[in-house]
Write an enzyme that holds these catalytic residues in place. Structure first.
Site, PDB file in Angstrom:
ATOM      1  N   ASP A   1     -33.820   0.725  36.352  1.00 26.97           N
ATOM      2  CA  ASP A   1     -33.724   2.173  36.528  1.00 26.97           C
ATOM      3  C   ASP A   1     -34.991   2.733  37.150  1.00 26.97           C
ATOM      4  OD1 ASP A   1     -31.176   2.636  35.767  1.00 26.97           O
ATOM      5  OD2 ASP A   1     -31.634   3.262  33.721  1.00 26.97           O
TER       6      ASP A   1
ATOM      7  N   ASP B   1     -21.607  -0.370  34.070  1.00 25.30           N
ATOM      8  CA  ASP B   1     -22.845  -0.108  33.329  1.00 25.30           C
ATOM      9  C   ASP B   1     -22.657  -0.492  31.866  1.00 25.30           C
ATOM     10  OD1 ASP B   1     -25.397   0.826  32.803  1.00 25.30           O
ATOM     11  OD2 ASP B   1     -25.044   2.838  33.613  1.00 25.30           O
TER      12      ASP B   1
HETATM   13  C1  DGJ Z   1     -27.976   3.700  33.486  1.00 26.26           C
HETATM   14  C2  DGJ Z   1     -28.005   3.178  34.883  1.00 26.26           C
HETATM   15  O1  DGJ Z   1     -28.946   2.180  35.014  1.00 26.26           O
HETATM   16  C3  DGJ Z   1     -28.272   4.343  35.829  1.00 26.26           C
HETATM   17  O2  DGJ Z   1     -28.398   3.872  37.143  1.00 26.26           O
HETATM   18  C4  DGJ Z   1     -27.152   5.323  35.704  1.00 26.26           C
HETATM   19  O3  DGJ Z   1     -25.954   4.762  36.145  1.00 26.26           O
HETATM   20  C5  DGJ Z   1     -27.029   5.803  34.273  1.00 26.26           C
HETATM   21  N1  DGJ Z   1     -26.943   4.696  33.351  1.00 26.26           N
HETATM   22  C6  DGJ Z   1     -25.843   6.676  34.103  1.00 26.26           C
HETATM   23  O4  DGJ Z   1     -25.616   7.024  32.804  1.00 26.26           O
END
Ligand code: DGJ
Length: 717
Positions: free
Chosen positions: A519, A455
């Site tokens: 997301d 990430d």
């Molecule tokens: C952003 C990601 O896109 C989410 O899926 C998740 O992993 C969060 N970060 C966790 O902090």
């Protein structure tokens, strides 16, 4: 390489030689000369080999006429145009040397290679240049450019971009924009005169990345029109550019955006720009995507094992990590057919919220008193792979790492803003890379982690570290760590995630196995995000999860079958607390994972078509297997339609001479509310028709309510 030896010397022009790259029905035709860079005569449809006898006429036929009020002699539009050539648009290469503008005069140039790869080498007073042009069997052209300082003074580069001329008949521009939870939103406009530059200065690819800049003929759509497109394979700042000047062919190009002072080449130092990818198609947007999908699927590193059904813990538990509930979640996941269990953010020392602890990549002893072992063992005993979340590039100011190494920050905390309470580490720094690699490797080794969700949750700006502008070097360092991680752990798969889908590019995909597209787990929003991500990537590289019934990002309620139908057409998974599902919902999830496992071979190798049924409230995707034995079609009602009579679903890409049996797929229900008695063929259960009839007349759809989807299969009989 078709090298036509016949020199052309008419009109006082220097000798020129024709070189042709051919692949997948696409050709790039260059005319080279010994004292300058080659000119691109043609990029587009392959018109066949150029016979030696035709070379001179080909060059002459393409030579520009000298227009009124212009340079007195015709000038070539070269692969890397500058004002020295006569080009008055954005230069391909720019910078300064000894306080003077950098306008290299290439006094020696050579072209060599094969019919799929050409290397252009050129020499100026201060630089050598190498341009590698590689055209693959899918018709995708990749351009890589390197310059080296051969002079005695420093050379500062502010641009090294790849450009190609497009057909004069291009009149429209399409690229993408977006924001968090709404990535890759198309925007379309007329192509107008001028130098059009779209800069991305977000330090990562960005939620609003253009992704591809596409020029097309009037009215191009999913299936029709001639298109020229460019994509910079780069995960940081980029430039997309179109030059449409009155006196030259339209140029399309892209490159890494270089900040002042970022690339200063001392004598003997070199700089290699990220690869720029060019795609031409005469088959509309789907034709363009087909080339990209084929090209990506042919890479040696393309994932070949079946893409597993994932369960990601994020929207199920967020930071509430505890062994027993997570084991219960793992049991529920395995029960519905999940194959990979991914523990998201929150497992490492001190991480109870997003305000602290990034960088402290040891297992939190309070939350996990016996380490991750009991969870990992439990997951494996249930027959699933284990995946783990990291955000390797980032550091929380409140963390042991920040305390120990304040000098490792890429941004200066006294000046720069935090974003999600974090800064970036400077991956240009070898100690930083080693530290992160060692920390990650220790955890990966100990638990034989199968999958890392990598990430990155902030835009990377104000990147001045130790007096140096650091974004490009940092990004190359990030790539190096990813590469080394895979070298050390050859079994490892990596997902590229950046606050959802802010890192979708072919640079990161050279070293990762899928992207997290957004997301937003709201399947209605996701549908569009997925469709436009498919412009660049085949479905198997696009993570798509069944989210909760009430979306956490939009609050929208969506039926389980609808969410499953959307996820089915990607690299599928689940991101909700399955322990709270009713027994009936679990049954449906189980049937759906079985469907995905049956069909992923087709979905992850087939040709993707987006079909306009003439009803703006319907989104239709048809995936046809390579042998055209079988196809899956998903019709989604996004909003009510304009007419009372439901339109027919017309397939695309079938074998028109074969007969197919069309029926709803097993594993997803015909939407609640559809009265099959009103759609006779559905009431009977199936129809058998030729591919030609299915493409031209189609099968009449039932009336679908917004927020419902129908998935049909067509099986050759
Ligand atoms: C952003 C990601 O896109 C989410 O899926 C998740 O992993 C969060 N970060 C966790 O902090």
């Amino acid at each position: 390489m078709t090298v036509v030896e016949r020199a052309v010397t008419e009109a006082g022009l220097p000798e020129r030689t024709v070189h042709v790259l051919r692949g997948g029905g696409v050709a790039l035709v260059l005319a080279s000369r010994p004292d300058g860079l080659p000119e691109v005569l043609h990029w587009g449809r392959d018109t066949g080999p150029v016979a030696a006898a035709d070379a001179a006429d080909l060059v002459l036929a393409q030579d520009r006429a000298v227009s009124p009020s212009a340079y007195d002699a015709a000038w070539p539009l070269t692969l890397l145009p500058t004002e020295h050539d006569g080009w008055e648009g954005r230069p391909g290469i720019a910078g300064q040397v000894g306080g003077r503008p950098l306008v290299p005069v290439w006094h020696e140039a050579a072209v060599a290679g094969t019919d799929t790869e050409l290397v252009v080498d050129a020499v100026s007073d201060e630089l050598t240049l190498s341009i590698v042009l590689a055209l693959d069997a899918a018709g995708v052209l990749r351009v890589r450019q390197t310059v080296t300082n051969t002079g005695v003074e420093d050379v500062e580069l502010t641009a090294l971009e790849a450009v190609l001329p497009v057909g004069e008949r291009a009149t429209e521009v399409l690229d993408l924009a977006g924001k968090w939870t709404r990535e890759r939103t198309p925007q379309r406009r007329a192509l107008t005169d001028g130098v059009h530059v779209r800069e991305s200065r977000r330090g990562r690819t960005g939620h609003d990345a253009p992704t591809l800049t596409i020029l097309g003929t009037t009215g191009f759509d999913d299936a029709l029109g001639e298109l020229w497109a460019v994509h910079p394979a780069w995960s940081a700042d980029t430039v997309h550019r179109i030059d449409r000047l009155a006196e030259a062919r339209t140029l399309l190009g892209a490159g890494e955006l270089l900040r002042a002072g970022e690339v200063v080449l001392r004598p003997a130092e070199g700089f290699t720009a990220p690869e720029t990818v060019f795609v031409w198609s005469d088959g509309g947007l789907d034709g363009l995507s087909a080339r990209l999908h084929d090209s990506l699927r042919a890479r040696p590193g393309h994932p070949v094992s079946p893409r597993p059904v994932v369960l990601n813990t994020w929207e199920a538990v967020y930071f509430r990590q505890e062994l027993e509930p997570l084991l219960e979640l793992a049991r529920a996941a395995a029960d519905v057919g999940v194959e990979r269990f991914v523990l998201d953010d929150g497992w490492f020392t001190g991480r109870r919220s997003d305000t602290t602890s990034l960088g402290d990549w040891t297992v939190d002893a309070e939350v996990w008193p016996d380490g991750l072992g009991p969870l990992v063992d439990g997951v494996r005993a249930l027959g699933m792979d284990f995946g783990l979340w990291f955000e390797p590039e980032c550091v929380s100011p409140v963390s042991a790492l920040a305390e120990a190494h304040p000098d490792w920050f890429l941004q200066d905390p006294d000046r720069a803003r935090t974003w999600r309470h974090e800064y970036t580490l400077d991956f240009a720094h070898a100690d930083v890379r080693e530290h992160v690699l060692d920390r990650m490797s220790a955890v990966i080794e100990e638990h034989h982690v199968d999958f890392v969700k990598w990430d990155q949750n902030r835009d990377v700006v104000q990147t001045v570290h130790a007096g140096r502008v650091g974004l490009g070097a940092h990004t190359r360092g990030v790539y190096a760590v990813m590469d080394e991680l895979r070298r050390r752990h050859p079994w490892l798969e990596i997902e590229a995630c950046a606050s959802g889908g802010a890192r979708v590019d072919l640079g990161v995909l050279e070293r990762t196995d899928r992207v997290w597209a957004s997301d937003s787990n709201d399947a209605m929003e996701r549908l569009a995000i997925q469709r436009w991500t498919e412009l660049l990537l085949p479905p198997e590289l696009i993570g798509s999860h069944v989210g909760p019934e009430v979306s956490h990002t939009t609050g929208r309620h969506l039926d389980l079958d609808f969410r499953m139908a959307v996820s089915l057409f990607g690299s599928a998974g689940i991101e909700t607390d399955v322990t709270r599902c009713t027994a009936a919902e679990r049954d449906r999830l189980r049937e759906w994972t079985a469907l995905y496992k049956r069909e992923r071979g087709l979905l992850h190798s087939g040709r993707v078509h987006h079909v306009d049924l003439g009803d703006a409230g319907l989104a239709t995707t048809v995936v046809v297997g390579a042998d055209r034995d079988r196809a899956l079609a998903r019709v989604v009602r996004t909003e009510t339609g304009p007419r009372a009579l439901a339109v027919p679903l017309r397939f695309r890409g079938l074998d028109r001479r074969r007969r197919y049996r069309v029926a709803p797929v097993t594993g997803l229900r015909v939407p609640k509310g559809v009265d099959v008695t009103r759609t006779p063929w559905l009431e009977r259960g199936s129809v058998e028709l030729s591919g030609a009839v299915l493409e031209d007349l189609g099968v009449r759809l039932p009336s679908l309510a917004p927020g419902t989807a129908l998935v049909l299969e067509a099986q050759a009989v």
